[in-house]
Design a protein around this motif. Structure first.
Motif, PDB file in Angstrom:
ATOM      1  N   PRO A   1     -73.798  63.784  -2.440  1.00  0.00           N
ATOM      2  CA  PRO A   1     -74.451  62.585  -1.912  1.00  0.00           C
ATOM      3  C   PRO A   1     -75.594  62.166  -2.837  1.00  0.00           C
ATOM      4  O   PRO A   1     -76.206  62.997  -3.501  1.00  0.00           O
ATOM      5  CB  PRO A   1     -74.972  63.037  -0.549  1.00  0.00           C
ATOM      6  N   GLU A   2     -75.851  60.871  -2.869  1.00  0.00           N
ATOM      7  CA  GLU A   2     -76.876  60.352  -3.777  1.00  0.00           C
ATOM      8  C   GLU A   2     -77.441  59.044  -3.212  1.00  0.00           C
ATOM      9  O   GLU A   2     -76.747  58.314  -2.515  1.00  0.00           O
ATOM     10  CB  GLU A   2     -76.230  60.101  -5.141  1.00  0.00           C
ATOM     11  N   PHE A   3     -78.674  58.772  -3.563  1.00  0.00           N
ATOM     12  CA  PHE A   3     -79.300  57.511  -3.187  1.00  0.00           C
ATOM     13  C   PHE A   3     -79.603  56.715  -4.446  1.00  0.00           C
ATOM     14  O   PHE A   3     -80.264  57.208  -5.349  1.00  0.00           O
ATOM     15  CB  PHE A   3     -80.575  57.759  -2.379  1.00  0.00           C
ATOM     16  N   LYS A   4     -79.062  55.493  -4.496  1.00  0.00           N
ATOM     17  CA  LYS A   4     -79.313  54.588  -5.617  1.00  0.00           C
ATOM     18  C   LYS A   4     -79.852  53.290  -5.056  1.00  0.00           C
ATOM     19  O   LYS A   4     -79.207  52.658  -4.231  1.00  0.00           O
ATOM     20  CB  LYS A   4     -78.016  54.281  -6.379  1.00  0.00           C
ATOM     21  N   GLN A   5     -81.029  52.915  -5.496  1.00  0.00           N
ATOM     22  CA  GLN A   5     -81.654  51.659  -5.076  1.00  0.00           C
ATOM     23  C   GLN A   5     -81.655  51.511  -3.558  1.00  0.00           C
ATOM     24  O   GLN A   5     -81.323  50.466  -3.011  1.00  0.00           O
ATOM     25  CB  GLN A   5     -80.970  50.483  -5.751  1.00  0.00           C
ATOM     26  N   GLY A   6     -82.001  52.604  -2.874  1.00  0.00           N
ATOM     27  CA  GLY A   6     -82.109  52.581  -1.422  1.00  0.00           C
ATOM     28  C   GLY A   6     -80.786  52.608  -0.680  1.00  0.00           C
ATOM     29  O   GLY A   6     -80.749  52.444   0.537  1.00  0.00           O
ATOM     30  N   ARG A   7     -79.678  52.798  -1.377  1.00  0.00           N
ATOM     31  CA  ARG A   7     -78.357  52.841  -0.732  1.00  0.00           C
ATOM     32  C   ARG A   7     -77.750  54.231  -0.873  1.00  0.00           C
ATOM     33  O   ARG A   7     -77.907  54.889  -1.903  1.00  0.00           O
ATOM     34  CB  ARG A   7     -77.428  51.809  -1.340  1.00  0.00           C
ATOM     35  N   PHE A   8     -77.037  54.641   0.166  1.00  0.00           N
ATOM     36  CA  PHE A   8     -76.414  55.955   0.211  1.00  0.00           C
ATOM     37  C   PHE A   8     -75.024  55.891  -0.410  1.00  0.00           C
ATOM     38  O   PHE A   8     -74.208  55.059  -0.031  1.00  0.00           O
ATOM     39  CB  PHE A   8     -76.350  56.427   1.669  1.00  0.00           C
ATOM     40  N   HIS A   9     -74.788  56.763  -1.390  1.00  0.00           N
ATOM     41  CA  HIS A   9     -73.494  56.842  -2.064  1.00  0.00           C
ATOM     42  C   HIS A   9     -72.919  58.242  -1.915  1.00  0.00           C
ATOM     43  O   HIS A   9     -73.652  59.227  -1.985  1.00  0.00           O
ATOM     44  CB  HIS A   9     -73.640  56.530  -3.559  1.00  0.00           C
ATOM     45  N   ARG A  10     -71.616  58.316  -1.755  1.00  0.00           N
ATOM     46  CA  ARG A  10     -70.899  59.591  -1.753  1.00  0.00           C
ATOM     47  C   ARG A  10     -70.096  59.648  -3.049  1.00  0.00           C
ATOM     48  O   ARG A  10     -69.179  58.869  -3.247  1.00  0.00           O
ATOM     49  CB  ARG A  10     -69.970  59.687  -0.546  1.00  0.00           C
TER      50      ARG A  10
ATOM     51  N   LYS B   1     -58.690  55.834   5.202  1.00  0.00           N
ATOM     52  CA  LYS B   1     -57.856  54.795   4.576  1.00  0.00           C
ATOM     53  C   LYS B   1     -58.050  54.721   3.059  1.00  0.00           C
ATOM     54  O   LYS B   1     -57.364  53.973   2.384  1.00  0.00           O
ATOM     55  CB  LYS B   1     -58.175  53.437   5.197  1.00  0.00           C
ATOM     56  N   PHE B   2     -58.980  55.479   2.549  1.00  0.00           N
ATOM     57  CA  PHE B   2     -59.259  55.472   1.112  1.00  0.00           C
ATOM     58  C   PHE B   2     -58.272  56.402   0.405  1.00  0.00           C
ATOM     59  O   PHE B   2     -58.113  57.557   0.796  1.00  0.00           O
ATOM     60  CB  PHE B   2     -60.699  55.918   0.865  1.00  0.00           C
ATOM     61  N   GLU B   3     -57.626  55.906  -0.651  1.00  0.00           N
ATOM     62  CA  GLU B   3     -56.575  56.669  -1.338  1.00  0.00           C
ATOM     63  C   GLU B   3     -56.934  56.883  -2.809  1.00  0.00           C
ATOM     64  O   GLU B   3     -57.444  55.977  -3.465  1.00  0.00           O
ATOM     65  CB  GLU B   3     -55.260  55.897  -1.250  1.00  0.00           C
ATOM     66  N   VAL B   4     -56.658  58.096  -3.307  1.00  0.00           N
ATOM     67  CA  VAL B   4     -56.929  58.447  -4.697  1.00  0.00           C
ATOM     68  C   VAL B   4     -55.657  59.032  -5.293  1.00  0.00           C
ATOM     69  O   VAL B   4     -55.025  59.896  -4.689  1.00  0.00           O
ATOM     70  CB  VAL B   4     -58.073  59.478  -4.795  1.00  0.00           C
ATOM     71  N   SER B   5     -55.306  58.566  -6.499  1.00  0.00           N
ATOM     72  CA  SER B   5     -54.080  59.047  -7.138  1.00  0.00           C
ATOM     73  C   SER B   5     -54.315  59.631  -8.528  1.00  0.00           C
ATOM     74  O   SER B   5     -53.366  59.909  -9.245  1.00  0.00           O
ATOM     75  CB  SER B   5     -53.058  57.905  -7.223  1.00  0.00           C
ATOM     76  N   GLN B   6     -55.579  59.811  -8.911  1.00  0.00           N
ATOM     77  CA  GLN B   6     -55.847  60.408 -10.215  1.00  0.00           C
ATOM     78  C   GLN B   6     -57.107  61.264 -10.164  1.00  0.00           C
ATOM     79  O   GLN B   6     -57.978  61.047  -9.326  1.00  0.00           O
ATOM     80  CB  GLN B   6     -55.981  59.340 -11.297  1.00  0.00           C
ATOM     81  N   ASN B   7     -57.170  62.222 -11.072  1.00  0.00           N
ATOM     82  CA  ASN B   7     -58.343  63.074 -11.193  1.00  0.00           C
ATOM     83  C   ASN B   7     -59.501  62.279 -11.762  1.00  0.00           C
ATOM     84  O   ASN B   7     -59.306  61.285 -12.454  1.00  0.00           O
ATOM     85  CB  ASN B   7     -58.029  64.268 -12.115  1.00  0.00           C
ATOM     86  N   GLY B   8     -60.717  62.719 -11.463  1.00  0.00           N
ATOM     87  CA  GLY B   8     -61.896  62.057 -12.026  1.00  0.00           C
ATOM     88  C   GLY B   8     -62.960  61.820 -10.998  1.00  0.00           C
ATOM     89  O   GLY B   8     -62.935  62.363  -9.881  1.00  0.00           O
ATOM     90  N   SER B   9     -63.916  60.978 -11.344  1.00  0.00           N
ATOM     91  CA  SER B   9     -65.060  60.669 -10.491  1.00  0.00           C
ATOM     92  C   SER B   9     -64.850  59.374  -9.730  1.00  0.00           C
ATOM     93  O   SER B   9     -64.354  58.399 -10.294  1.00  0.00           O
ATOM     94  CB  SER B   9     -66.331  60.543 -11.336  1.00  0.00           C
ATOM     95  N   ILE B  10     -65.273  59.395  -8.480  1.00  0.00           N
ATOM     96  CA  ILE B  10     -65.162  58.223  -7.607  1.00  0.00           C
ATOM     97  C   ILE B  10     -66.454  58.124  -6.811  1.00  0.00           C
ATOM     98  O   ILE B  10     -66.984  59.156  -6.382  1.00  0.00           O
ATOM     99  CB  ILE B  10     -63.976  58.351  -6.645  1.00  0.00           C
ATOM    100  N   THR B  11     -66.939  56.927  -6.587  1.00  0.00           N
ATOM    101  CA  THR B  11     -68.139  56.726  -5.781  1.00  0.00           C
ATOM    102  C   THR B  11     -67.834  55.749  -4.650  1.00  0.00           C
ATOM    103  O   THR B  11     -67.237  54.700  -4.869  1.00  0.00           O
ATOM    104  CB  THR B  11     -69.297  56.164  -6.643  1.00  0.00           C
ATOM    105  N   LEU B  12     -68.259  56.132  -3.449  1.00  0.00           N
ATOM    106  CA  LEU B  12     -68.144  55.254  -2.277  1.00  0.00           C
ATOM    107  C   LEU B  12     -69.544  54.942  -1.778  1.00  0.00           C
ATOM    108  O   LEU B  12     -70.371  55.848  -1.612  1.00  0.00           O
ATOM    109  CB  LEU B  12     -67.378  55.941  -1.150  1.00  0.00           C
ATOM    110  N   GLU B  13     -69.819  53.668  -1.553  1.00  0.00           N
ATOM    111  CA  GLU B  13     -71.098  53.292  -0.955  1.00  0.00           C
ATOM    112  C   GLU B  13     -70.933  53.299   0.551  1.00  0.00           C
ATOM    113  O   GLU B  13     -69.999  52.713   1.085  1.00  0.00           O
ATOM    114  CB  GLU B  13     -71.536  51.894  -1.419  1.00  0.00           C
TER     115      GLU B  13
END
Length: 173
Positions: free
Chosen positions: A133-142, A159-171
């Motif tokens: 978890p992280e906070f950027k500019q007052g917003r919570f990101h996962r 409902k969020f789908e991932v089909s490749q390895n790597g980094s993803i961020t959700l606000e």
């Protein structure tokens, strides 16, 4: 021996306070992982490694009140309580999944403030999901770091789908 145990307990309580990450029973829920970012608190249910809630402490009370036999002389029964304004609370346990196979909580890092889950395949290989978890500019990101996905596989978080390895961020809103 008794003094050594007291010293270890004193050192560990200071370490947890500095690191801002701890596991406890919270608001009558068992095995909760809490990350603290100043007045912001993020809680996960470690039964499944799922996000539970994000809240902000008020100026009048701490974000978590440590009560109970483990923390003070409150006796057996009372447990830690969260205080403050709930910004986001998940009513469902959204868990990463690969088809019918769900992710399982593995560990956390109090220093990096990460939560690690794995989805085990029938051949004993796994997909690893590290959340920070992280906070950027007052917003919570996962933030998620996903590894071990094979070609053609898709994992889902609700409902969020991932089909490749790597980094993803959700606000989180």
């Amino acid at each position: 021996m008794k003094y050594l145990l007291l010293l270890i307990m004193a050192i560990s309580s200071q370490v947890y306070a500095q690191e801002g990450a701890f596991r406890c029973n919270l608001d009558l829920r068992a095995r909760i992982l809490v990350f603290q970012f100043s007045k912001d608190f993020i809680a996960y249910d470690t039964h499944k490694g799922s996000f539970w809630k994000y809240w902000q402490a008020s100026d009048k009370k701490p974000g978590v009140e440590f009560v109970g036999a483990v923390y003070n002389s409150g006796g057996h029964g009372p447990q830690p309580i969260s205080h403050g304004e709930i910004i986001v609370e998940s009513k469902t346990q959204d868990v990463w999944s690969l088809g019918a196979k769900e992710a399982q909580y593995v560990s956390y890092s109090p220093v990096r403030k990460t939560l690690t889950c794995k989805i085990l395949r029938s051949d004993a290989s796994s997909i690893k999901i590290i959340e920070s978890p992280e906070f950027k500019q007052g917003r919570f990101h996962r933030n998620f770091l996903i590894s071990g996905l094979q070609k053609g596989e898709k994992i889902n978080l609700n409902k969020f789908e991932v089909s490749q390895n790597g980094s993803i961020t959700l606000e989180v809103k």
